[in-house]
Scaffold this motif. Structure first.
Motif, PDB file in Angstrom:
ATOM      1  N   ALA A  21      39.773  54.778  12.772  1.00 17.54           N
ATOM      2  CA  ALA A  21      40.598  55.941  13.093  1.00 17.54           C
ATOM      3  C   ALA A  21      40.018  56.751  14.236  1.00 17.54           C
ATOM      4  O   ALA A  21      40.589  57.757  14.637  1.00 17.54           O
ATOM      5  CB  ALA A  21      40.750  56.831  11.855  1.00 17.54           C
ATOM      6  N   SER A  22      38.887  56.330  14.782  1.00 18.73           N
ATOM      7  CA  SER A  22      38.223  57.084  15.829  1.00 18.73           C
ATOM      8  C   SER A  22      39.052  57.104  17.100  1.00 18.73           C
ATOM      9  O   SER A  22      39.564  56.079  17.559  1.00 18.73           O
ATOM     10  CB  SER A  22      36.850  56.470  16.129  1.00 18.73           C
ATOM     11  N   PHE A 106      45.865  49.492   8.137  1.00 20.85           N
ATOM     12  CA  PHE A 106      45.231  50.724   8.609  1.00 20.85           C
ATOM     13  C   PHE A 106      45.842  51.226   9.913  1.00 20.85           C
ATOM     14  O   PHE A 106      45.965  52.431  10.129  1.00 20.85           O
ATOM     15  CB  PHE A 106      43.722  50.535   8.758  1.00 20.85           C
ATOM     16  N   THR A 110      47.505  54.955  10.117  1.00 21.63           N
ATOM     17  CA  THR A 110      46.997  55.960  11.043  1.00 21.63           C
ATOM     18  C   THR A 110      48.033  56.324  12.101  1.00 21.63           C
ATOM     19  O   THR A 110      48.167  57.492  12.471  1.00 21.63           O
ATOM     20  CB  THR A 110      45.704  55.477  11.727  1.00 21.63           C
ATOM     21  N   GLU A 113      50.691  58.616  10.397  1.00 26.12           N
ATOM     22  CA  GLU A 113      50.223  59.924   9.947  1.00 26.12           C
ATOM     23  C   GLU A 113      49.694  60.799  11.078  1.00 26.12           C
ATOM     24  O   GLU A 113      49.905  62.014  11.065  1.00 26.12           O
ATOM     25  CB  GLU A 113      49.162  59.737   8.858  1.00 26.12           C
ATOM     26  N   TYR A 114      49.012  60.220  12.049  1.00 25.64           N
ATOM     27  CA  TYR A 114      48.483  61.015  13.152  1.00 25.64           C
ATOM     28  C   TYR A 114      49.551  61.350  14.194  1.00 25.64           C
ATOM     29  O   TYR A 114      49.675  62.485  14.641  1.00 25.64           O
ATOM     30  CB  TYR A 114      47.334  60.284  13.847  1.00 25.64           C
TER      31      TYR A 114
END
Length: 276
Positions: A21-22, A106, A110, A113-114
């Motif tokens: 998620a970085s 994943f 991500t 949601e982001y």
């Protein structure tokens, strides 16, 4: 002392690279990109407010093979597809993300949601052999987009930024429509750093799928195709809050609703044929 990793110590630095998620994670990318022309009335119908159609009724398609370098020793490979509609917001040109199937739970979580990306899990085939390239995306057992072509003239390296528009919201817990909280229009900024680009001559084939009805956005003419290698840096921002009713007719795209009937869109091209 007992360790509980379901709770994060937000005071201490996480250490390491920050995981998948970085925001700073490095990626290596191979892409097969295309832009095609469709009916302007369909483009207009696909866009939630406040987005407006771009100068030309165009659809963007990209198939990518992505290597995410989570650490110096750990990498993850996925296939990803992006379909966008030419649009603008207050003078900024970009693509409204219509469909975004890809491999990997994943990256789907991500992205949704982001950034508000309408990602779904799908199987993405990416096959390059010599100067031939063929890609496809499959969901629910249905292969609904295929592109293939012959890689030709080298165009050299390219460094540019593309913008994509999405909507970020939380659908109502009652499941009777509406949202729990505000809905935001987001802008994604994808910095392309391609070490090389090549022109491609090829075809786009769309197949019927009640889950992913891209066949409702027909290919009238292929504008351009390209094969690219290099990397991308992605970021995003909130542009504004929007009224829920602006996006509610489009929100079902994020889920599989094969019973959706859709709307009827009158086409100027049909009128010309009828009056001929």
């Amino acid at each position: 002392m007992a360790r509980v990793r379901y709770v994060k110590d937000v005071v201490k630095p996480a250490g390491g690279t920050g995981g998948v998620a970085s925001a700073s994670m490095r990626t290596s990318v191979r892409t097969f990109r295309a832009v095609y022309e469709t009916d302007p009335e369909i483009v207009a119908a696909l866009l939630p407010q406040p987005l407006v159609p771009g100068a030309e009724p165009q659809i963007f398609m990209q198939f990518a093979h992505v290597i995410m370098h989570v650490s110096d020793t750990h990498k993850i490979e996925i296939g990803a597809t992006t379909v966008g509609v030419a649009s603008e917001h207050e003078g900024t040109k970009g693509w409204y993300v219509l469909s975004m199937p890809m491999e990997g739970e994943f990256v789907v979580i991500t992205g949704r949601e982001y950034f508000g990306e309408p990602k779904k899990i799908g199987k993405v085939d990416f096959d390059k052999s010599g100067d031939k390239i063929k890609v496809a995306v499959t969901r629910n057992g249905i292969k609904f987009i295929e592109m293939e072509g012959t890689i030709g003239e080298a165009k050299g390296p390219a460094d540019f930024t593309e913008h994509f528009f999405c909507y970020k919201g939380m659908p109502a817990i009652t499941r009777k429509g509406g949202f729990d909280g505000p809905v935001f229009l987001t802008q994604l900024d994808w910095e392309r750093k391609y070490t090389n680009m090549n022109k491609v001559t090829g075809t786009i084939t769309l197949h019927e799928s009640p889950y992913d009805p891209i066949i409702d956005v027909p290919v009238k003419r292929i504008v351009e195709m390209a094969y690219c290698e290099g990397g991308s840096i992605t970021s995003g921002k909130i542009l504004r809050e929007v009224p829920a009713q602006w996006v509610e007719p489009f929100w079902h795209q994020r889920f599989d609703e094969p019973g959706t009937v859709g709307i009827e869109v009158p086409l100027e091209s049909e009128k010309k044929v009828a009056n001929a």
